[in-house]
Scaffold this active site. Structure first.
Site, mmCIF file in Angstrom:
data_model
loop_
_atom_site.group_PDB
_atom_site.id
_atom_site.type_symbol
_atom_site.label_atom_id
_atom_site.label_comp_id
_atom_site.label_asym_id
_atom_site.label_seq_id
_atom_site.Cartn_x
_atom_site.Cartn_y
_atom_site.Cartn_z
ATOM 1 N N ASP A 1 54.676 59.317 125.810
ATOM 2 C CA ASP A 1 55.878 58.532 126.039
ATOM 3 C C ASP A 1 55.570 57.096 125.595
ATOM 4 O O ASP A 1 54.417 56.759 125.307
ATOM 5 C CB ASP A 1 56.249 58.596 127.516
ATOM 6 C CG ASP A 1 57.427 57.705 127.858
ATOM 7 O OD1 ASP A 1 58.457 57.784 127.170
ATOM 8 O OD2 ASP A 1 57.306 56.899 128.805
ATOM 9 N N ASP B 1 57.675 53.552 126.699
ATOM 10 C CA ASP B 1 57.845 52.569 127.776
ATOM 11 C C ASP B 1 57.115 53.015 129.035
ATOM 12 O O ASP B 1 57.322 54.135 129.518
ATOM 13 C CB ASP B 1 59.330 52.388 128.107
ATOM 14 C CG ASP B 1 60.065 51.556 127.076
ATOM 15 O OD1 ASP B 1 59.722 50.370 126.936
ATOM 16 O OD2 ASP B 1 60.975 52.080 126.423
#
Length: 221
Positions: free
Chosen positions: A9, A11
């Site tokens: 991922d 953020d």
């Protein structure tokens, strides 16, 4: 060459930007005379695609205007980006993957302009070539499709991969794709992440247990 894949991922995983997203949403909601707490951000926004966020966050706004407000929020977020600090241990992990020709992908619900600016700010735009944007697919996280797409692009399989996520929707997406998933404890604790499907949780990529697993992967190969 080791037949293995690492999927990240963006953020809150490669770097901690959740406070900047929270500030941008807070600024946007001031126009509607509303506020949003950090806990509300975690439960209502974090890890979700913008269309779902705006539908729940601005029910009084016509759906046709949701994209306008989402774009404004994302521009405020990009304007707040200055020097980004990578999660500890990230450089070493990417160096390890490069040395052993291990496939690497970023799988995110962030809009492409955000993702590209963040990767550039982290100095990773030339190191990570595979970028999967959830909103560009038929279904975004928490659906497994973005992670299944990442695996397909890397030519990998779920049983020969690890995923790294910091949000509960992201963990559900990665684990739903069958990928053993590490939860990064930037916003949630161990119990919450394991309940969402994480197989392990870590503070950052310097975690000794993670490196024991990586070394075991090398030994098995």
């Amino acid at each position: 060459m080791i037949n293995f894949s690492l999927l990240f991922d963006l953020d809150g995983t490669l770097c901690d930007t959740d406070h900047l997203h929270h500030e941008a949403f807070s600024t946007l909601l001031k126009e509607f005379g509303r506020t949003i707490t950090r806990d509300e951000y975690k439960t209502q926004i974090m890890g979700r695609p913008n269309d779902a966020i705006m539908r729940d966050l601005l029910p009084e706004v016509p759906v046709a205007r949701h994209a306008h407000y989402a774009d404004r929020k994302e521009q405020m977020f990009r304007d707040s980006l200055d020097k980004l600090t990578p999660t500890p241990g990230l450089a070493e992990l990417l160096d390890w993957a490069e040395r052993h020709a291990i496939g690497v992908a970023v799988v995110t619900n962030a809009p492409r302009p955000n993702a590209e600016q963040m990767l550039k700010g982290l100095g990773l735009d030339t190191r990570i070539a595979t970028l999967v944007i959830g909103a560009e697919l038929e279904r975004a996280k928490p659906d497994p499709l973005p992670y299944l797409t990442g695996l397909q692009l890397l030519g990998g399989t779920a049983d020969r991969a690890l995923a790294f996520e910091d949000s509960l929707p992201g963990i559900r997406a990665a684990s739903g794709a069958g990928i053993p998933t590490y939860g990064i404890r930037t916003a949630y604790g161990d119990a919450e992440m394991r309940a969402a499907g994480a197989t392990q949780t870590i503070t950052d990529f310097a975690d000794a247990g993670l490196w024991r697993r990586l070394n075991a992967i090398l030994s098995a190969a």
